[in-house]
Motif scaffolding. Structure first.
Motif, PDB file in Angstrom:
ATOM      1  N   ARG A 169       0.127  -3.185  -6.292  1.00  0.00           N
ATOM      2  CA  ARG A 169      -0.428  -1.961  -6.867  1.00  0.00           C
ATOM      3  C   ARG A 169      -1.860  -1.727  -6.376  1.00  0.00           C
ATOM      4  O   ARG A 169      -2.246  -0.607  -6.062  1.00  0.00           O
ATOM      5  N   TRP A 178      -1.518  -0.547  -2.694  1.00  0.00           N
ATOM      6  CA  TRP A 178      -0.929   0.800  -2.603  1.00  0.00           C
ATOM      7  C   TRP A 178      -1.863   1.878  -3.132  1.00  0.00           C
ATOM      8  O   TRP A 178      -1.923   2.982  -2.594  1.00  0.00           O
ATOM      9  N   ASP A 179      -2.588   1.577  -4.203  1.00  0.00           N
ATOM     10  CA  ASP A 179      -3.521   2.551  -4.783  1.00  0.00           C
ATOM     11  C   ASP A 179      -4.857   2.588  -4.051  1.00  0.00           C
ATOM     12  O   ASP A 179      -5.719   3.394  -4.378  1.00  0.00           O
TER      13      ASP A 179
END
Length: 96
Positions: free
Chosen positions: A51, A54-55
């Protein structure tokens, strides 16, 4: 702090070795708990790292730079399934 972690890990290992020697039932229970703990730790760690990447929210501090290390990512991707396979095999070997 590192000393406390090291001593705690060693004492914990000695305790687990002693408990595993008590009976097959205790050994199987401890192995089952290890599988659950491993899965919980690995899933939380892997999803947090994924996460974060990806963020694109990786903060470049000394602690967070590990999340962009290809060695860390590749090692974790290999050791996760490998470690789980060893734990499950150990659990299954004790049942038969």
């Amino acid at each position: 702090m590192v000393g406390f972690v090291l001593v705690g890990a060693l004492l914990g290992a000695v305790l687990l070795i002693w408990l595993r020697g008590k009976s097959d039932g205790v050994r199987m229970l401890l192995d089952g708990l290890a599988v659950l703990a491993y899965m919980g730790f690995f899933v939380v760690a892997a999803s947090s790292v994924a996460r974060t990447i990806w963020d694109d929210t990786v903060f470049m501090t000394q602690v967070h730079e590990v999340l962009q290390s290809p060695i860390f990512l590749a090692s974790g991707a290999y050791l996760g399934p490998y470690g789980l396979a060893l734990l499950v095999r150990q659990l299954m070997d004790k049942r038969s």
